[in-house]
Design a protein around this motif. Structure first.
Motif, PDB file in Angstrom:
ATOM      1  N   ALA A   1       0.929  -1.286   0.446  1.00  0.00           N
ATOM      2  CA  ALA A   1      -0.302   0.007  -0.517  1.00  0.00           C
ATOM      3  C   ALA A   1       0.926   1.360   0.143  1.00  0.00           C
ATOM      4  O   ALA A   1       0.254   2.338   0.001  1.00  0.00           O
ATOM      5  N   GLY A   2       2.151   1.112   0.558  1.00  0.00           N
ATOM      6  CA  GLY A   2       3.012   2.225   0.165  1.00  0.00           C
ATOM      7  C   GLY A   2       3.334   2.072  -0.704  1.00  0.00           C
ATOM      8  O   GLY A   2       4.519   3.243  -1.550  1.00  0.00           O
ATOM      9  N   SER A   3       3.699   1.696  -1.918  1.00  0.00           N
ATOM     10  CA  SER A   3       3.695   2.019  -3.349  1.00  0.00           C
ATOM     11  C   SER A   3       5.828   2.176  -3.321  1.00  0.00           C
ATOM     12  O   SER A   3       5.736   2.756  -3.953  1.00  0.00           O
ATOM     13  N   PRO A   4       6.095  -0.017  -3.002  1.00  0.00           N
ATOM     14  CA  PRO A   4       7.649   0.556  -2.883  1.00  0.00           C
ATOM     15  C   PRO A   4       7.984   0.130  -4.544  1.00  0.00           C
ATOM     16  O   PRO A   4       7.284  -0.294  -5.226  1.00  0.00           O
ATOM     17  N   ALA A   5       8.319   0.649  -5.390  1.00  0.00           N
ATOM     18  CA  ALA A   5       9.896   0.447  -5.974  1.00  0.00           C
ATOM     19  C   ALA A   5       9.460  -1.022  -6.402  1.00  0.00           C
ATOM     20  O   ALA A   5       9.282  -1.607  -7.438  1.00  0.00           O
ATOM     21  N   GLU A   6       9.846  -1.669  -5.372  1.00  0.00           N
ATOM     22  CA  GLU A   6       9.814  -3.415  -5.416  1.00  0.00           C
ATOM     23  C   GLU A   6       9.171  -4.194  -4.443  1.00  0.00           C
ATOM     24  O   GLU A   6      10.082  -4.066  -3.430  1.00  0.00           O
TER      25      GLU A   6
END
Length: 340
Positions: free
Chosen positions: A190-195
């Motif tokens: 939900a925190g929009s990680p790149a990977e």
């Protein structure tokens, strides 16, 4: 059995339990009586049954069950009567609220001594249980109480996420794809990680992490090229070598959060490696109040959906079978619930 009587699993000592009649007592001042809807069975419940839990963290005989959800049935003196009929979960730690750690908001580090529902106090493997009203977290009407029973492990994951302070576009790895690991994947996604890599020796469980929001899945034997890559590594497996493996995945200056509790004999961390690579290591045991509140908010916002983790539901009579299922190695076993 009287009309108002219920039942409870009483674990008298390791390996010895019986189903007993449990007459609900009126809640005392500041307390509520909750009718249990569902209660989760986890690895620590198996430790409790087998007698492998550290003596300072259990008090036999005990009614187990620290992961539960239910509905407030009655309130004690000084408690708002409007709570009656509300769906809820509750924190497990019976913190003192007055020591330095509690006053700092670190309620899971209460210096008043360890005291937790399901381990030192009667828990949720029963028709009803009584808890302090101050520990309640209320849920919206119509909440899926089956799924809500997993808010206790979700709170542990929320504690790890808040401690880790993940930022958008970071590279993150989650080591372990059990209940904690898959909930961690959901929350971190939900925190929009790149990977967002999911690691588990069971390839099918690691792959399930992709369904929960991961961007890739690997087994430990496939991690060689990825050593030193990740900004943040959250370890949830509690296996003998998983803490050391998590540190190996972290980049120089990276962060590692350990939530798993390995058995004695686990591979230790090398302090020289930690110092030279400037790795920050955090640990999580249980969840403070803020993490519970965060988990409930994420659950009600749809960012956490524990329901797909549930694979088995048994009555209280199935307690021993439930314990055997948990940690038994069957890849088809996810979260096991008891339904009083």
């Amino acid at each position: 059995m009287s009309p108002g009587a219920g039942r409870a699993v009483l674990l008298e000592r390791p390996g010895s339990h019986r189903l007993v009649t449990a007459e609900p007592a009126p809640p005392g001042p500041g307390e509520v009586l909750v009718r249990v809807a569902a209660a989760g069975v986890c690895g620590s419940d198996r430790e409790l049954y087998e007698g492998n839990r550290a003596p300072d963290y259990v008090r036999y005989p005990v009614v187990p069950g620290h992961e539960w959800s239910g509905t407030v049935e009655a309130v004690g003196e000084g408690v708002d009567p409007a709570l009656t009929g509300r769906a809820c979960v509750a924190e497990g730690f019976r913190n003192c609220r007055s020591c330095d750690r509690c006053r700092a908001g670190e309620t899971s580090l209460c210096s008043g001594g360890y005291d937790e529902t399901g381990f030192t106090r009667p828990g949720g493997f029963a028709t009803t249980l009584t808890v302090p009203a101050r520990l309640l977290h209320l849920l919206r009407p119509g909440t899926d109480l089956r799924a809500a029973a997993l808010l206790e492990p979700a709170a542990v994951v929320a504690a790890a996420a808040l401690t880790a302070a993940a930022r958008p576009a970071e590279r993150i790895a989650v080591v372990g794809a059990g209940t904690l690991g898959l909930l961690a994947v959901q929350l971190l996604a939900a925190g929009s990680p790149a990977e967002l890599l999911v690691v588990d020796p069971r390839a099918d469980r690691a792959g399930q992490g992709v369904e929960f929001g991961g961007t890739g899945a690997r087994t430990p034997g496939q991690l060689g090229p990825l050593a030193g890559r990740y900004d943040l590594v959250v370890e949830t497996a509690g296996a003998a070598g998983s803490a050391a493996g998590a540190v190996a995945l972290a980049r120089r200056g990276g962060r590692v959060v350990l939530t798993g509790l390995p058995a004695p004999g686990a591979t230790g961390l090398d302090p020289t490696e930690l110092a030279m690579r400037q790795i920050t290591v955090h640990t999580v045991f249980g969840a403070p109040s803020a993490a519970w509140a965060h988990a409930v908010r994420c659950f009600e916002a749809g960012l956490l959906d524990p329901a797909p983790l549930i694979t088995h539901e048994l009555p209280l009579e199935g307690y021993a079978d439930a314990v055997k299922l948990v940690g038994g190695g069957d890849p088809g076993v996810g979260k096991v619930l008891l339904r009083p």
